[in-house]
Design a protein around this motif. Structure first.
Motif, short mmCIF file in Angstrom:
data_model
loop_
_atom_site.label_atom_id
_atom_site.label_comp_id
_atom_site.label_asym_id
_atom_site.label_seq_id
_atom_site.Cartn_x
_atom_site.Cartn_y
_atom_site.Cartn_z
N GLN A 74 4.08 -6.14 -8.80
CA GLN A 74 3.49 -6.95 -7.74
C GLN A 74 4.34 -6.90 -6.47
O GLN A 74 3.81 -6.84 -5.36
CB GLN A 74 3.34 -8.39 -8.20
CG GLN A 74 2.20 -8.62 -9.15
CD GLN A 74 2.14 -10.06 -9.63
OE1 GLN A 74 3.08 -10.83 -9.45
NE2 GLN A 74 1.03 -10.42 -10.25
N SER A 75 5.63 -6.92 -6.64
CA SER A 75 6.53 -6.84 -5.48
C SER A 75 6.33 -5.51 -4.74
O SER A 75 6.27 -5.48 -3.50
CB SER A 75 7.97 -7.00 -5.94
OG SER A 75 8.86 -6.68 -4.92
N ARG A 78 2.95 -5.60 -2.97
CA ARG A 78 3.00 -6.42 -1.76
C ARG A 78 3.69 -5.69 -0.61
O ARG A 78 3.27 -5.77 0.54
CB ARG A 78 3.73 -7.73 -2.05
CG ARG A 78 2.89 -8.73 -2.77
CD ARG A 78 3.56 -10.10 -2.84
NE ARG A 78 2.83 -10.94 -3.75
CZ ARG A 78 3.25 -11.33 -4.94
NH1 ARG A 78 4.45 -10.96 -5.37
NH2 ARG A 78 2.51 -12.10 -5.72
N SER A 79 4.77 -4.97 -0.93
CA SER A 79 5.46 -4.23 0.12
C SER A 79 4.58 -3.12 0.68
O SER A 79 4.61 -2.84 1.88
CB SER A 79 6.78 -3.67 -0.40
OG SER A 79 6.56 -2.64 -1.34
N THR A 82 1.98 -4.83 2.99
CA THR A 82 2.56 -5.25 4.28
C THR A 82 2.78 -4.05 5.19
O THR A 82 2.69 -4.18 6.42
CB THR A 82 3.88 -6.01 4.08
OG1 THR A 82 4.80 -5.20 3.35
CG2 THR A 82 3.66 -7.33 3.37
#
Length: 85
Positions: A74-75, A78-79, A82
């Protein structure tokens, strides 16, 4: 997006893939080697023993480290999102 950013995203993706798959693959390999030695010593050559034990180890790793794996994925996602905005 320039080539440096694309390279960084790809490099990070490979690192995430290695971090996620590494524990399962390493433990599965160790179980396979231990079972192979056991089968060589006892001369029992049943292929299902190795498969079932590897499957149990992979499921155990997923149950134990599944939350951490999901957070890592998930991290990374998300990156990526973005960077797209």
């Amino acid at each position: 997006m320039n080539t440096a950013q694309v390279t960084d995203v790809l490099r990070e993706g490979v690192v995430v893939a290695i971090k996620l798959a590494g524990p399962m693959l390493i433990l599965s390999m160790l179980v396979g080697v231990i079972i192979a030695v056991f089968q060589a010593v006892t001369q029992i050559h049943e292929q299902t023993i190795s498969f079932i034990l590897k499957l149990i180890v992979v499921i155990a790793v997923l149950l134990i480290a599944g939350g951490w794996m999901m957070e890592t994925l998930q991290s990374y996602a998300r990156s990526l999102f973005t960077l797209m905005m």
